[in-house]
Design an enzyme around this catalytic site. Structure first.
Site, PDB file in Angstrom:
ATOM      1  N   SER A 135     -36.170  -3.978 -16.663  1.00  0.00           N
ATOM      2  CA  SER A 135     -35.149  -3.457 -16.168  1.00  0.00           C
ATOM      3  C   SER A 135     -34.689  -3.802 -15.670  1.00  0.00           C
ATOM      4  O   SER A 135     -35.963  -4.511 -14.061  1.00  0.00           O
ATOM      5  CB  SER A 135     -36.004  -2.243 -16.526  1.00  0.00           C
ATOM      6  N   GLU A 136     -33.586  -4.362 -14.985  1.00  0.00           N
ATOM      7  CA  GLU A 136     -33.562  -4.561 -13.306  1.00  0.00           C
ATOM      8  C   GLU A 136     -32.902  -4.100 -12.168  1.00  0.00           C
ATOM      9  O   GLU A 136     -33.648  -4.464 -11.495  1.00  0.00           O
ATOM     10  CB  GLU A 136     -31.552  -5.746 -14.032  1.00  0.00           C
ATOM     11  N   ASN A 137     -33.756  -2.740 -11.833  1.00  0.00           N
ATOM     12  CA  ASN A 137     -33.864  -2.041 -11.046  1.00  0.00           C
ATOM     13  C   ASN A 137     -35.289  -2.965 -10.288  1.00  0.00           C
ATOM     14  O   ASN A 137     -36.116  -1.687  -9.326  1.00  0.00           O
ATOM     15  CB  ASN A 137     -33.330  -0.801 -10.616  1.00  0.00           C
ATOM     16  N   SER A 168     -35.604  -9.265  -9.374  1.00  0.00           N
ATOM     17  CA  SER A 168     -35.546  -8.920 -10.816  1.00  0.00           C
ATOM     18  C   SER A 168     -34.353 -10.422 -10.973  1.00  0.00           C
ATOM     19  O   SER A 168     -34.130 -10.609 -12.102  1.00  0.00           O
ATOM     20  CB  SER A 168     -35.176  -7.319 -10.849  1.00  0.00           C
TER      21      SER A 168
END
Lengths: 218, 230, 230, 218
Positions: free
Chosen positions: D46-48, D88
């Site tokens: 999850s890029e967050n 990330s």
């Protein structure tokens, strides 16, 4: 009388301010840690990944995972943190370290510094010195005013390979405190008992002497 | 996928003549002792090694140098390594000296997919060479390139079966960035635990960067300069 | 030096009209609620705000927008914020949309003293604009610039009196990089402890990056989309 | 019969491999998580700032500090890790994420993708989409073959602002699986019961049809 190494360190310690983050190089600069004024909060940065260096450990607490940039065993203080080398140099390059103190072979009147290489003799690598001098907000050089043969280390132009250009702001030697103005060395203070004439003789680069030069107060 | 291998010998399978390796550690602190020993036991040669230092005589990378397995070193500081100096001056060993912060950032950039970036370090010195220079904010900078390696070999304190790593104290140093910059990354750890046992908020190197992991043995953890007080 | 201040009102002293602020958080996760509220209570205006999102209507940064204190937003995603959209389309608000990874890296670069770097994101799109492009490794890249801010305002889970910060779960997001990129960095934390109580191996943001810190109050931690199973 | 959203997700799940790290975009791509083959180890990014997304939480475990890139509450699995947004996207840019699945408004026969902006209508920002498409090793687009009005979304040239150029490798629609060869869409599979003629009609860009086109096996 010219200062010994501890005297130089003691004088540099007067440049510290409460809350400063400071990187101390190998040699005389390391000694500055011994003269941080009582009650002043100064945090020492070690470029191998430690903020908050403590004193050397007791024999029974020596820890191979806990060294400084000189590869000496150290301890850490309350509020210390560990991090990787990229983050560590981010602190330096990003201007977060308030003061860097390091040694030098030569400094030029324009603030260039040679400190890492003597061609054919000493080629151990620059380590973190080039990063420090290129990026630190404020750089003080701690060194002897002359080499063993009496040759000045404060020159018009460096003769050895450079570590960085136009970066040194201040120099504390066994004889004097000098500011690097950009095109000359400006004499700020004399070591106790050292005359302006002696400093003149030991300085090859352009020396600015304005008015009465006070003695260091150490 | 099983990331866990049994030992250093299994971990280094595939390292071939002429490859580029990254090796974690600062001086002798946080070096992958087991993999270094295993490499010395192979006949692999012509290696390019990216490592902040090169060990000391016959310790760490110093062993690889002594066996002439290294063709080129990319380091910031040679340190107390006479064999290194000898090979360098004789021309047997090619040496690229890189400012420590630039080296760290080049490795970090390589792992993060950044091919090039600008830093002030080295401007006006022999490090500048024929690199592109440019002024930003009134200050001259040098363009430096990201670095990757065929294999990155790192040493951590704790690791889990998902490849997550935690370093201890100043034994982190170059290990964390190198883990991300290896095409294949090998991690040797002092303690290997099942996934789920490490605090996910306290991971230094997420497992995505690690392809092979094993629990090392017999760590010597030599110290270059024991300095004590009282 | 005392980094600890009593509350958000004290922490934001010195923020003036026209300044550039970085504000941590992703959506409503990990936003500095206390400082945002304190800013809304001031008459400061003409701000440039660097933040991945802009809150939602009347929550988080949305409140500052509603009070027209913001002149320009630099974000990757507006999200569900009607007032933001209205001000953008009417021209009241200047908006620079930046790819999320580029935004994160520009902030990271700013804090680390890297003035410019190359990334592939945005090449061939309107994000490229008149930026310099260059090929590396057979792929086109865009040159992007590091970002700093007059004030960075971040939110952490735990902090200590030396300014060290630890984030919780995905509430880290942009906070860690922003802490390093503020000329002055303000950290509000859920729990403030004396220096020495946090594990020095588990610090996300070393204290050197933080100039002011306080323990926040009354965190609402609103959730944009509550999704559950079973 | 054309596939529904779950059918598209199910077909994309066949592209997964053991040990993959995968980033799933909002919408249909998210559904792919429901069809990861039993016993296969796939880690969701999850890029967050989360590697190792778990299922949605039970009501009593909802945690505001634990969301995915779509700002939905999630959980994390054993072996998960949290990190900041720079790290990330370093994972994505550095090629560490094996597969990215995302939606699109349009894809061109050269692999260009439009997915973030409809001028004057939808200008919410690109979020992480431009970073993902520019840097991911392998990108699969999940979308309907045509829009609501029946217009093809597989075009010679995108009409909407681009998210990235020459990056899409594969497309899975309600009608077909197609490979993007660099200058055309190559038909690989048909949805069950869908004819080559129907796909031809629904595809505006150059379509390569070689030999017998098999039906998807889902």
């Amino acid at each position: 009388m010219s200062l010994d190494k501890n005297g130089i360190a003691k004088r540099i310690a007067q440049e510290l301010q409460d809350g400063y983050y400071v990187n101390l190089g190998i040699g005389i600069p390391t000694l500055v840690a011994n003269y941080i004024p009582e009650g002043m909060e100064v945090t020492l940065h070690s470029e191998n990944g430690l903020l908050g260096i403590g004193p050397f450990p007791k024999k029974e607490n020596v820890d191979a995972d806990l060294i400084n940039a000189g590869k000496q065993t150290v301890t850490y203080i309350d509020g210390a943190s560990f991090f990787d080398s990229a983050e560590s140099f981010g602190m330096i390059r990003g201007g977060h370290v308030d003061l860097t103190v390091l040694g030098a072979f030569e400094v030029s009147e324009t603030g260039d510094i040679s400190s890492w290489k003597v061609p054919g003799k000493l080629v151990k690598g620059m380590g973190g010195a080039m990063d420090l001098v290129a990026a630190a907000k404020n750089i003080i050089v701690a060194m002897q005013h002359t080499d063993r043969d009496g040759n000045s280390k404060l020159l018009k132009k460096c003769t050895l390979p450079l570590t960085g250009v136009k970066c040194v702001k201040k120099i504390v030697t066994d004889l004097a405190v000098l500011e690097v103005t950009g095109d000359a060395f400006k004499l700020l203070e004399r070591a106790p008992g050292v005359t302006v004439e002696e400093i003149k003789k030991a300085t090859e680069g352009t020396l600015i002497i304005e008015g009465e030069i006070p003695e260091m107060n150490i | 996928m099983r990331k866990v291998v049994n030992n250093a010998q299994e971990a280094i399978v595939g390292i071939k003549d002429g490859m580029t390796l990254m090796l974690g550690g600062f001086g002798l602190c946080g070096i992958p002792e087991n993999c270094l020993d295993a490499l010395v036991d192979t006949e692999v040669k012509g290696l390019t090694c990216i490592s902040n230092n090169a060990g000391i005589d016959n310790v760490g990378l110093g062993k690889l140098l002594r066996k002439s397995q290294v063709k080129k070193m990319m380091s910031s500081y040679i340190g107390e390594n006479k064999e290194f100096e000898r090979q360098m001056f004789s021309g047997e060993l090619e040496v690229e000296l890189i400012p420590q912060g630039t080296l760290a950032e080049r490795i970090r950039a390589g792992g993060a997919g950044i091919p090039a970036f600008f830093v002030p370090a080295g401007y006006g010195t022999e490090v500048q060479g024929d690199k592109e220079v440019r002024e930003f904010n009134g200050k001259m900078h040098v363009m430096e390139m990201g670095l990757r390696a065929d294999f990155a070999i790192v040493k951590a304190w704790k690791g889990d079966t998902a490849g997550n790593l935690i370093y201890r104290h100043t034994a982190n140093n170059f290990n964390n960035m190198m883990a991300a910059a290896g095409i294949i990354t090998i991690a040797e750890v002092e303690e290997l635990v099942p996934a789920g046992e490490l605090d996910p908020n306290c991971i230094h190197t997420p497992g995505i960067f690690v392809q092979r992991i094993f629990q090392g043995v017999d760590y010597k953890k030599q110290i270059e300069f024991v300095t004590t007080s009282e």
